[in-house]
Design an enzyme around this catalytic site. Structure first.
Site, PDB file in Angstrom:
ATOM      1  N   LYS A 112       0.992  -1.252  -0.056  1.00  0.00           N
ATOM      2  CA  LYS A 112       0.079  -0.119   0.177  1.00  0.00           C
ATOM      3  C   LYS A 112       0.782   1.094   0.045  1.00  0.00           C
ATOM      4  O   LYS A 112       1.922   1.145   0.496  1.00  0.00           O
ATOM      5  CB  LYS A 112      -0.829  -0.043   1.378  1.00  0.00           C
ATOM      6  CG  LYS A 112      -1.912   1.056   1.249  1.00  0.00           C
ATOM      7  CD  LYS A 112      -2.712   0.658   2.568  1.00  0.00           C
ATOM      8  CE  LYS A 112      -3.895   2.018   2.717  1.00  0.00           C
ATOM      9  NZ  LYS A 112      -4.687   1.985   3.731  1.00  0.00           N
ATOM     10  N   SER A 152      -9.724   2.077   3.038  1.00  0.00           N
ATOM     11  CA  SER A 152      -8.772   2.888   2.085  1.00  0.00           C
ATOM     12  C   SER A 152      -7.536   1.995   1.477  1.00  0.00           C
ATOM     13  O   SER A 152      -7.036   2.202   0.429  1.00  0.00           O
ATOM     14  CB  SER A 152      -7.957   3.890   3.013  1.00  0.00           C
ATOM     15  OG  SER A 152      -7.091   3.320   3.848  1.00  0.00           O
ATOM     16  N   SER A 190     -10.051  -0.294   7.292  1.00  0.00           N
ATOM     17  CA  SER A 190      -9.174  -0.034   5.718  1.00  0.00           C
ATOM     18  C   SER A 190      -8.621  -1.309   5.230  1.00  0.00           C
ATOM     19  O   SER A 190      -8.088  -1.256   4.060  1.00  0.00           O
ATOM     20  CB  SER A 190      -8.359   0.964   5.952  1.00  0.00           C
ATOM     21  OG  SER A 190      -9.018   2.231   5.822  1.00  0.00           O
TER      22      SER A 190
END
Lengths: 495, 492
Positions: free
Chosen positions: B77, B157, B181
């Site tokens: 990420k 997210s 997330s």
């Protein structure tokens, strides 16, 4: 203390002092704290606030806070909290300063000291509110750049202890005496190098005035007082200014002011209306600082003897007057010098007299510090020993001391060599007292014969006439006669 | 071996160790699938870096190194800073930023021998539940799409991470979970993801959103893979992260094969109230029945402050974010506005240009709740309720070993559906926020399909440090079901 009123106003002063802690590395990173490096060479990723970096507490900074708390009789909080003080400034890399807000590590405590007030020596105490750990910001360099500002982050993250007092001081002199005492303590226990020019010990003074008995007046804070001299000048100016304002019918506005040493004036930087909302909240990156009793006790056991404890010991152990003991514990080096001298010569009061007298006088006039004294404790002890065993007079001892001082050459590692050197100077200068009574009697007889008028006056009952005889005798002996012995023999011959 | 890309971590590891395939060959095959950036999942790739890492892994394998993750691809990420790839956190303000160091999580996966395929898209500064708040590349920012239906959001997210695993672009990804997330995008994309106990994985090198909540975790095809990844990811990092737990590294695979007989599964009735869509409720109930059939008992429990977790979270997280994001000021790194009149103007323009709407919204909310006069009423009150929420969990764990329920009230929604309604987005976080606020480990496993044949995820919440138990339950469920084996059309 009505004597301290200024034009009928009582002066009220509180202090906030930022003491830079003497750790090798920064409070939340491993970068070095050494002063004077090239800009931005001592700022690591954490100090630059690069994304993803986190603070990790430097235990050395915590220990120094504990030491101060122990030195001042404060409460060491078992659990204190780091908070974020949020504001934007280019030399504040994270956009917040990590400090302590609601629960500081050091709570309460007292700074006590003696100061001269009129002719008297008065004991004063100033209460502490708190002392808390925080990080310093970097520096903005405005001079070296045209229409731009340079940022040096070497100082960012340097550990500070902010020491806050109650508004307990009532004059600029008392404020300076407090600051000097605090300076003495932090350098004595070794948590701060005390270098005011380099900003290691920075004082802010909160100053207000009021009519006696009235509630506290509105204060103005004088920032960054970096010498004791400016401190007194700044406070005196500020007090005069505030009284003038009030007398002219103006109310004092709460403000932060700066002292300009060139003009001797203080000038407002910002008023309360400009004050930022710092949006303090506990820093989620740092768990509460927990200090167990065992940690406190370990620090206590490793701490050097404090000045006031040492002064008390000097009174009981060496039989010194309290005044001497306080004076001799003005610095660690001075106290150590005294103790070494007293132990070596066994004459504590004489050692004290010499150190507070000749030694201090020479120190004050020159640029020499106690740490680099040209006369070693062993030499001074040997010198005192020679006075005590009547080898030399006090006057002669002074000559020896001067010789030692100007020639230097103290050998701190070799007490015997130092003692030998003292004797060598006495011999070389021919300063040995005349302890042979036969030789002295001869001189006395000659002087008596040459001064019949004095002899007659003395015999007629004028005791002072004796002085007229002692002087010439001392002179004839080239200062080597022992004054006590001269007196004794004179009285015998005249009696 | 034409379907290499559909294999999981453990399967690839076996092939690599058997020398049936080399790490360079595997990496080359995986990189080849990233052309055209399917689902906009990646923000940066660098085949030179990837192949160099793969070559090093091959060299280790050649020396007889049997580390289980050696040579297996992973993608990170873009909230983790990396020295070999740019790091943007999905924000214009960091566009072009290159970190001089690797996040601890990235470093640990590298030490385990994993090969980095690139950096994955995410909501800007991890703020969002749909991965629509991505602002880079600034020339043409692209929302990530859900591989099961490209007209839908992947969740957020960690939307890029979830989409990349679901679309078989990578067998494994890192994610971060502040309020759900990892779990919510895993559920929306039909993969497995776990957020460990707060403090298990180091936060060093994670671009901070809300420091007291942020936690890294793995996202992969199944619980077995997640256990392998989590074991490499978690160990103390006390010299760099003061919130890192001083708990030794664990083998999270150790309990995978324990039978579920006697397991008490807590079912909070607040998670099954009216707000739960029926197409989600059905698969969850079926999954609970499956656990029961394996010998577990279902226990009805109460988490009475579940609904309060939304206001509490949306005070604490923005408060911390408003302060964490102050360092993005145009002075030291990242974007700086071109024309400005003075310092205040530089700050204002830089941050106006650099931050997206959702980030600005949260900075404003956060600044407000920390302001003088509001702090007690908002921030302090929220902290009090946060402690009560944690206490509620401890009460519940007296009656059960794990808690099970939905991850989200619905399946993934259509792109743009909630993008103009921040509040609707916030409300969808209701089931993931409580475990985040309490710092508890939580995971999501696929348990079926709902409306539009979109995946449904079941959430498992454990007590502190009980990750091995969660993974055990998930693995036993996956042994008995095939939902985790399903891949969206086009991926295979």
């Amino acid at each position: 203390m009505s004597a301290l009123l200024v034009h009928g106003y009582e002066v009220v002063i509180g202090f906030e002092t930022h003491a830079q802690l003497s750790t090798q590395s920064k409070i939340f990173s491993r970068a070095s704290t050494a002063f004077g490096a090239e800009p931005n060479t001592q700022a690591c990723a954490v100090d630059l606030a690069l994304p993803g970096t986190l603070p990790v507490m430097n235990k050395g900074a915590v220990e120094r806070a504990i030491q101060l708390g122990l030195a001042l009789g404060s409460h060491i909080a078992e659990r204190s909290i780091f908070a974020r003080k949020n504001y934007f400034y280019p030399d504040l890399p994270k956009g917040y300063q990590i400090s302590q807000f609601e629960i500081p590590v050091v709570q309460g405590g007292v700074v006590s000291f003696f100061m001269e007030e009129g002719k008297a020596t008065v004991h004063k105490t100033v209460r502490l509110v708190r002392a808390h750990l925080e990080e310093d910001a970097g520096k903005s360099l405005h001079e070296d750049f045209i229409a731009q500002t340079g940022i040096d982050l070497n100082r960012a993250g340097t550990p500070l202890l902010e020491i806050v007092t109650e508004p307990d001081m009532r004059s600029s002199a008392e404020a300076v005496a407090y600051a000097k005492e605090l300076h003495k303590i932090v350098t004595w226990i070794g948590i701060c190098d005390g270098n005011m020019q380099e900003g290691s010990f920075r004082c802010d003074a909160n100053v207000s005035v009021r009519k006696p008995g009235a509630p506290l007046g509105t204060r103005r804070e004088i920032k960054n007082l970096n010498s004791f001299k400016f401190m007194q000048q700044a406070i005196d100016y500020e007090v005069r200014w505030q009284i003038e304002q009030i007398e002219d019918g103006h109310a004092i506005q709460q403000a932060t002011v700066l002292f300009n040493p060139d003009t001797g004036e203080t000038r407002a930087m910002r008023t309360k209306e400009d004050a930022a909302d710092y949006r303090y909240f506990p820093d989620p990156d740092l768990p509460p600082l927990v200090i167990g009793r065992d940690w406190v006790e370990r620090v206590r056991s490793e701490m050097a003897e404090l000045p006031r404890v040492m002064a008390e010991r000097f009174v009981t152990q060496y039989g010194l007057p309290e005044y001497d003991a306080t004076q001799l514990t003005q610095s660690k080096a001075m106290a150590a010098y005294f103790e070494a001298t007293a132990k070596a010569c066994g004459q504590a009061k004489l050692a004290s007299n010499w150190i507070m007298g000749d030694v201090s006088r020479r120190l004050n006039s020159g640029e020499v510090a106690f740490e680099t004294l040209p006369v070693s404790a062993a030499q001074l002890a040997a010198l005192i020993g020679r006075i005590n065993d009547n080898t030399i007079s006090n006057n002669a001892a002074r000559q020896v001391f001067d010789a030692l001082w100007s020639e230097g050459g103290a050998n701190v590692d070799d007490a015997t060599a130092d003692a030998t050197r003292v004797d060598a100077i006495i011999d070389a200068k021919g300063l040995k007292q005349m302890n042979d009574s036969g030789e002295l009697e001869k001189i006395i007889d000659e002087v008596l014969a040459a001064n019949p008028k004095n002899v007659e006056e003395f015999k007629a009952g004028n005791a002072k006439a004796l002085n007229g005889l002692v002087g010439p005798i001392m002179k004839a002996s080239k200062g080597k006669a022992n004054p006590a012995q001269v007196n004794e023999l004179l009285l015998k011959k005249l009696g | 071996m034409s379907d290499l890309h559909t294999l999981g971590v453990a399967q690839l590891s076996a092939l690599l160790q058997n020398k049936d395939i080399g790490a360079v060959e595997l990496a080359t095959r995986m990189l080849a699938r990233l052309g055209g950036n399917p689902h906009n999942a990646f923000l940066s790739v660098d085949s030179e870096v990837t192949l160099a890492q793969a070559k090093a892994a091959d060299a280790r394998i050649a020396t007889g190194d049997t580390s289980p993750l050696l040579g297996v691809p992973i993608a990170h990420k873009d909230i983790f800073v990396t020295a070999d790839f740019p790091t943007t956190a999905g924000s214009r303000i960091l566009e072009g930023y290159r970190s001089p160091f690797n996040a601890t999580v990235v470093q640990r996966m590298g030490e385990a021998g994993m090969v980095t395929l690139g950096k994955l898209s995410c909501d800007e500064f991890a703020m969002g539940s749909a991965n629509e708040n991505v602002a880079v590349p600034s020339a043409k920012p692209q929302a990530v799409t859900n591989p099961w239906d490209v007209s839908r959001i992947p969740g957020g997210s960690s939307g890029g991470s979830a989409a990349a695993v679901a679309a078989c672009l990578t067998p494994a990804a890192t994610g971060t979970d502040t309020g759900g997330s990892i779990r919510q995008p895993a559920a929306f994309c039909g993969i497995t993801g776990i957020k460990p106990t707060y403090g298990r994985a180091s936060r060093y090198g994670m671009v901070a959103f809300a420091s007291s909540l942020d936690q890294a975790g793995p996202m992969a095809r199944n619980a077995e893979d997640c256990a392998l990844l989590l074991s490499a990811m978690c160990s103390p990092d006390l010299d760099r992260d003061s919130t890192s737990l001083d708990v030794k590294a664990e083998d999270f695979s150790r309990d995978l094969n324990k039978p579920l007989k006697g397991l008490r599964v807590g079912v909070p009735h607040e998670f099954f109230a009216d707000g739960l869509a029926s197409d989600v409720r059905g698969p969850i109930n079926t999954a609970l029945e499956n656990l029961k059939s394996q010998g577990a008992t279902l226990v009805s429990i109460a988490l009475p402050r579940t609904s309060l977790s939304i206001p509490v979270y949306y005070i604490i997280a923005p408060a911390e974010a408003s302060s964490n994001l102050s360092r993005f000021d145009g002075v030291k790194f990242g974007h700086r506005a071109k024309d400005f009149t003075d310092l205040a103007d530089m700050y204002e323009k830089t941050r106006t240009e650099g931050f997206g709407d959702e980030v600005k919204r949260r900075i404003m909310i956060g600044s407000y709740v920390l302001s003088h006069g509001y702090y007690d009423a908002y921030y302090l009150q929220a902290q009090k309720i946060r402690r009560m929420i944690a206490d509620d969990f401890q009460e519940a764990f007296k009656q059960c070993d794990v808690i099970a329920g939905p991850v989200a009230p619905t399946v993934a929604w259509k792109l743009g559906d909630k993008s103009d309604d921040p509040l609707a987005n916030y409300l969808a976080d209701i089931f993931t926020l409580p475990a985040s606020l309490a710092g508890l480990p939580g995971m999501s496993i696929p348990v079926g399909f709902g409306e539009g044949h979109m995946p449904v995820g079941m959430q498992l919440i454990g007590n502190y440090l009980q990750e091995a138990k969660l993974l055990n339950v998930a693995h036993q469920f996956q042994l008995a079901t095939e939902f985790h084996l399903k891949t969206p059309g086009g991926a295979a």
